[in-house]
Structure formats: structure tokens, C-alpha cells
Design an enzyme around this catalytic site. Sequence first.
Site: not given
Ligand code: F6R
Length: 603
Positions: A2, A27, A74, A100-101, A477, A481, A484, A500, A598
Site C-alpha cells: 500500500c 506499492r 494491496w 499501510n501495514g 532469477e 522474472k 512474475e 534428479h 513492489k
Molecule cells: C521480483 C521482485 C521481488 C523483490 C522482493 C524483495 O521482481 O522485485 O521479488 O525482489 O520482494 O524486495 P526488496 O529488494 O525491496 O527487499
Amino acid sequence: MCGITARIGEDDSLADLLVSLENLEYRGYDSAGIAVQNGAGIDVNKVEGEVSELQKTLSDHEHDGPIGIGHTRWSTHGPPSDENAHPHTGCQGRVVAVHNGIIENYATLRESLQARGHEFTSDTDTEVIPHLVEERLAAGMDPEIAFRDAIDELEGSYAIAMMVDGDPAVYATRDGSPLVVGVGREANYLASDVPAFLEFTDRVVYLEDGDVVVVTPEDHRITDIDGSPVSRPAETVEWDPEDAEKGSYDHYMLKEINEQPVSLRQTIRGRIEGEDVTLEDFPPGTFTDISRVQLVGCGTSYHAGMYGEWLLSKWGLDANTYIASEYAAYPAPVDEETLVIGVTQSGETADTLEALRSARKRGARTLALTNVIGSTAARTCDDVLLIRAGPEIGVAATKTFSSQVASLVLVGERLVRDVTGDPTEECAERLAALESLPDLVEEVLDTSQAASISQRWSGEAGNFFIGRGNAHAVALEGALKFKEITYEHAEGFAAGELKHGPLALVTAETPVFAIGTGRHPERLESNVREIQTRLAPVIAVAPRTETNLTDTADAFLAVPATHPDLVAVLANVQLQLIAYHAADEMERAIDKPRNLAKSVTVE
Ligand code: F6R
């Protein structure tokens, strides 16, 4: 999760509030709302959906006023809906709040408020806040005291902004969720994060947990929960507002992928001198007492941590990476010779903060590797190393991964010199390679065939990514990506682990991206042959010099040859582009993938 914001001025606030909410949408984006004081009461508008939906509702600008608060959500308590969207009001509509929280004791508070006659209109935990304040106002308290007294009842993590009809101020507090004050000329601001108001002011006051702030059009005043004055300096942020805008790109993600040569140069700038590293707060000898390194992070940051672990272990250090949410639950042993590095772009990820706090409490030394100056991680840890990647708005982390890895190389070089006292010849070669990494990323971006490859090889039944060593981190990674932003099934594996179990999934409908770094090419080649025997197409992502791989694979995404420790960063850029183009072809909401946000400030 949020985003909350507020604008407190003399003139109309709606336009600025909408800009701030757009800037905070990373957010959360399942509902949005704004409340303004317009002289005739408080006008609340909130809708399910993105900020653009709210904008449509408010297009006639009848709902303006000089003091307002806003929210982009969110969901945690209650599904996305108009009713659950913030701001929330008390029974009489006099008090309005955004949050937020998570309020952990909201059920008990709600029950007792209901028993006293309060009626609730949403499923959220937030709604208890305006009701609690309303009761106190009715008992004769002034708004500031009522606010402090009400939040004293809350348990959990929160950033809250609240206003009371007819009172020209916004009251706000934080405990476990981020909140900053923007000190402007025409108006003052509050927000979860600086980019929200960067277009209006670059003067920022970072609030600490437990701070309560009263913001008026002219001023802001900070106290603790008991009303005792607290002083926090105003700082000037160096981010350029244009960095946080999309420009001519269709998506922030593509912009941020393309920014990597610049962001990497920023990360490295002034930090390499000849054959040594010159990290501002980490002079030679900083880490002589360290005998063990633990890296904690989530998602992409966890993968960057894994990459760092591999580098540190290879250089002779005792290093391990942990998923932050697991580390907090089952902490690994630490002592005063342990350095725990929290890898976190935002510096606000609840799981990572919890892991860092637990390590610190048990005597470890902590270091925040973050992109956000003044973030909670930066203020929680003993030391901070800023990755200096600039604002990242796209929910999918891209440029910050590269800058995290580059920063881990730098801090690793300091560690290896301090701990083993023995910089190898390879250190100098690696630092030289790191200095040229931005140019090599530029070459990848200029020549990438990822758009056509992603069109040709789309996995009907899944998409797999494999690598060994640091390329294993990049395989994970690449898969993260891909899944996601495309919503298609994707998994990353250590190449040798495929046989395996996961090999059972491999068919002609599952393209496999094989990442080659130049180390043990014959082993990866034999994994590729095992895959091809099961008819799956293999796309090699490697330097041209990796002929074992490039000659065997069905398709090839080239990266420039460089030091093998850094090749995987270049391969990762290709995989970012693969994910981007595949998602673009499918017309996905690339910058705001479903169900995600994010900054994950809940556990
Ligand atoms: C994926 C992504 C998330 C963040 C994760 C940690 O593309 O962005 O997996 O990497 O939520 O976020 P931070 O780095 O802000 O702690």
C-alpha cells in the site's frame, strides 16, 4: 504494501495527490482513494482498481480542497472492493484515515468499538483507526492528543495519515512501515516513499518508528507518542524526478532494463581505485574481525544474495544465503564475528527487516545493501552500502539486481582483503572487468535478439532455466522474472540437479534456457544433451567463446566475453529482455503484475 500520501497546502491538492498516487502505484494497485477537506466537510472518493479508475471518477475536479490524503492498496484484510478501499471514515465522517501495514489487534478493537455502538462498512483492519479517534474527539480531546491516544492502542506495523474535518492539518505516524515528510514551498507532503512527491520537492524528512508528526501548510512538528518533541533533519535527495518517469518507453520495466549501463556506472563510480576498492564507509580493516558472512533477502534480492554467496565462497570466505522469511523463523547461528548482509532494494521488506533485527539482537554485525537512503533497513543496520541504482518503479526488479551484484562484488573485495589478507591476482582482473561491465551491458542491450527468440520459443507447457554456480542464481532469477510478468509456468534449476527429478517435466513444449559462464563448459554441455534427448529446445545464453554450448544449443543469445564471475550478470540482462518481450506479446500488465506489489511490508 500500500502507498499512502498527503498534501497539506493553501491551494487545491487533488492534482498533486493523484500524481503522488500514480508514483506510489508500484506499492499496490487493487484500489485507490482520496479524501479532501473542501470547507463543507470531507469529500471521500475511492474505487476498486487502479489510480486511473479513480482519476476518471474525479475528472470533473469538483472534489478539490487544500488538504487531502490518498491511498493505493494491496489487499491484506478483505478483498479489493470499493468498500475496502481507503480512506476509511468513522461513523460521522468527521475523521478520515489511510494506512499501510497490519493492525494485529484489530479484531479485538473492532469488537469493543461495535459493542459501544460503532458501525463498520469494510472488512479492513484500518477502519478501527478513525472510529478510535472519533470516540476521543467526542470525549473532548483535541485532534493531536486523540490521534496519539488512539494509536497507542494499536499493535502491529503501520504508517497512518489522518485528518479531521475543519482542522487544517494532517496527523501521521509510523511503526514498522515507511513514512517520509516532503518539505515544499507551496505545500508540505507525506508519503510512503520519496518518488511520490519528488516532482514537488526534494527536501525530505525521514521519520523513525514511534514518531508522530503534525503537518500543516506552513510547517511540520514531530513528537514521540507522549508528545515530547523529536528532532529529525531535512535532507535533500539527489534523485532526478525524471528518473522516476517513464519517458518514451512503453513500460517502466523496459526503461529500467535499458538504464542498466547508467545505473551500474553510478554503483561503481568512485569505488574502484587501481587494484583496490574504496568504499566510502568501509576503509581497509573494516572487516578484519569477521569470520562468517550470511546474506538474507527475498525474491530477486535473495537471488542477488545467492550470487554474492557464490562469489564470497569461491574467494575463500565462509558465506551462506538465506531466504529472509525462513531466516527470521529459524535463525542460523551467529556471533560477533558474523556479518549479516540484508540485500533489499526498498529497504522496507518486512521479512528482511525481521531477519536483520533477529541477527542484530543475537550479536551479529549487520549491513544493509539497499537502494533507498533513509530506508528502515538503512537505519536498522550497523552499516549501509547504497547500491545507487536510482528509483525503480516497475514491480519486477531489474536494474537493482545488477547493481546489487556489482555492490556485492565491491563489498566482497573489501571482505576478502580484510579477512584473508590476500587479494589474489584475480581480484585485480575482476575489478577491471567490473569497471567495464556497464559498457558490456550496453552491448547486450544494443544487440539482443531476445524479442525474436521469445516469439519463436514460447513454452506451451513451461519454461525452464538452468545454470551452475553463480549462473544457478541467475537461472532462478530468470525464471522468477518470467513467471512474475507472463503468468506462465517457469522454473529455475541448478543444471546438475535436473536429472534428479525435474527432467520428468522436460518435453518438446518446454524450452530450456541454459546459462553458460565459461566455467566447466563440458558439464553444462552434457546437461544440454540430456535435455535435447527429451526433445526440448535449448537456448544457450553465453559468450560466443562457449562453443561447447553454442554449437550444441538450438538457439543462442550472445553475451560479451568477460571475467567468468561477471558473465552471468550479462546473461541476466538477456533473460530480463526475454521475460519482458514474452509478457509484452501476451499483453500482460508488465509494470503491475497481478497479485504483486513492489514493496512487501507485511510478513
Ligand atoms: C521480483 C521482485 C521481488 C523483490 C522482493 C524483495 O521482481 O522485485 O521479488 O525482489 O520482494 O524486495 P526488496 O529488494 O525491496 O527487499
